[in-house]
Scaffold this active site. Structure first.
Site, PDB file in Angstrom:
ATOM      1  N   SER A   1      87.189  76.088  18.826  1.00 16.33           N
ATOM      2  CA  SER A   1      87.497  77.516  18.711  1.00 16.33           C
ATOM      3  C   SER A   1      88.285  77.688  17.417  1.00 16.33           C
ATOM      4  CB  SER A   1      88.364  77.920  19.900  1.00 16.33           C
ATOM      5  OG  SER A   1      89.010  79.144  19.657  1.00 16.33           O
TER       6      SER A   1
ATOM      7  N   TYR B   1      95.247  76.714  26.173  1.00 10.64           N
ATOM      8  CA  TYR B   1      93.975  76.786  25.442  1.00 10.64           C
ATOM      9  C   TYR B   1      94.115  76.206  24.031  1.00 10.64           C
ATOM     10  CZ  TYR B   1      89.500  78.971  24.047  1.00 10.64           C
ATOM     11  OH  TYR B   1      88.215  79.204  23.623  1.00 10.64           O
TER      12      TYR B   1
END
Ligand code: NAD
Length: 260
Positions: free
Chosen positions: A142, A155
């Site tokens: 990401s 995350y």
């Protein structure tokens, strides 16, 4: 056809980005193992590929956090199609809270799915790739593999960890003809992101519109979401790349949010 005779394993393929990658790989001639814990979603992806009439697909129940399930599903895939050429380690979830309100079990849950899942699926897939002396490991990182955002301790930690794992695999895999790369998308409108918009608005005390325009797209060059197709195009490119020249890299697909 860029992926003829390519057997691809895609985790989290019953929804969102994993589904689009599966569709795009099948359209390029791959046989795609649609792996998920959501068998309804996985079945839908298989049906969509069937309707397109290109490539092949079958659904496999694979909880990426269970070593036993990962090994059994990977063995069944190799048995069905005779080899494993591509792993797309994509399954993931999102949980957002400021750290003082972040339940530890939720932190562990997120990190286990992203990081242990990447480790376990890699370990199971390279067994076959090393025998063949070829393979492509593709990890779903990401922008948060490179950047940090508030509320995302779990995350961001997990996505940074995936970079490390992928880089180690570039070194370990090289002598076996296996390359390893990470795709790092910006925000893509999938169920995972739709869910975050009201959650972040509540946590940050701002409107949902502000979450989209400032928190999610504020750093892009054009205030646009990355699309599932953008990410799938990069996955097809990485799966089909022919040598170890492109290994150990992370490719940012984020409308310029992060440049490096
Ligand atoms: P999604 O929620 O649409 O799909 C995720 C899929 O993973 C679901 O089908 C879910 O059932 C599956 N899954 C969850 N836990 C699992 C487990 N234990 N084992 C197997 N499958 C499991 O999400 P998405 O947006 O398509 O996200 C896919 C990946 O892309 C994730 O790794 C996510 O972090 C990453 N990503 C997403 C975005 C975005 O903006 N959507 C941006 C960057 C990276």
């Amino acid at each position: 056809m860029k992926l003829k005779n390519n057997v691809a394993v895609v985790t989290g393929a019953g929804s969102g980005i994993g589904r689009q990658i599966s569709l795009s790989m099948a359209a390029e001639g791959a046989s795609v193992a649609i792996c998920d814990i959501d068998m309804e979603g996985a079945g839908k992806t298989v049906d969509m590929i069937g309707k397109e009439g290109k490539g092949e697909a079958a659904a496999f129940h694979m909880d990426v956090t269970s070593e036993d399930e990962v090994n059994k599903a990977m063995a069944a895939i190799a048995e069905k199609w005779g080899r494993i050429d591509t792993l797309v380690s994509n399954a993931g979830i999102q949980i957002v809270h400021p750290i003082e309100k972040f339940p530890y079990d939720q932190f562990r849950k997120l990190v286990t799915i992203h990081l242990d899942g990447a480790f376990l699926t890699t370990k199971a897939a390279v067994k076959y790739m090393y025998e063949q002396k070829s393979g492509s490991l593709i990890y779903m990182g990401s922008v948060h593999s490179h950047e940090a955002s508030a509320l995302k301790t779990a995350y961001v930690a997990a996505k940074h960890g995936i970079l490390g794992l992928a880089r180690v695999m570039a070194k370990e895999g090289a002598e076996h003809g296996v390359r390893s790369n990470v795709i790092c998308p910006g925000f893509v409108k999938t169920p995972l992101v739709e869910k975050q918009i009201p959650e972040q608005a509540a946590d940050l005390g701002i409107s949902e519109e502000d979450v989209v325009n400032n928190v999610m797209l504020g750093g892009t060059v054009d205030k646009e979401f990355t699309t599932m197709q953008d990410v799938a195009d990069v996955a097809v490119f990485l799966a089909g790349f022919g040598s170890n020249a492109l290994t150990g890299q992370s490719i940012l697909v984020s409308h310029g949010w992060v440049m490096n």
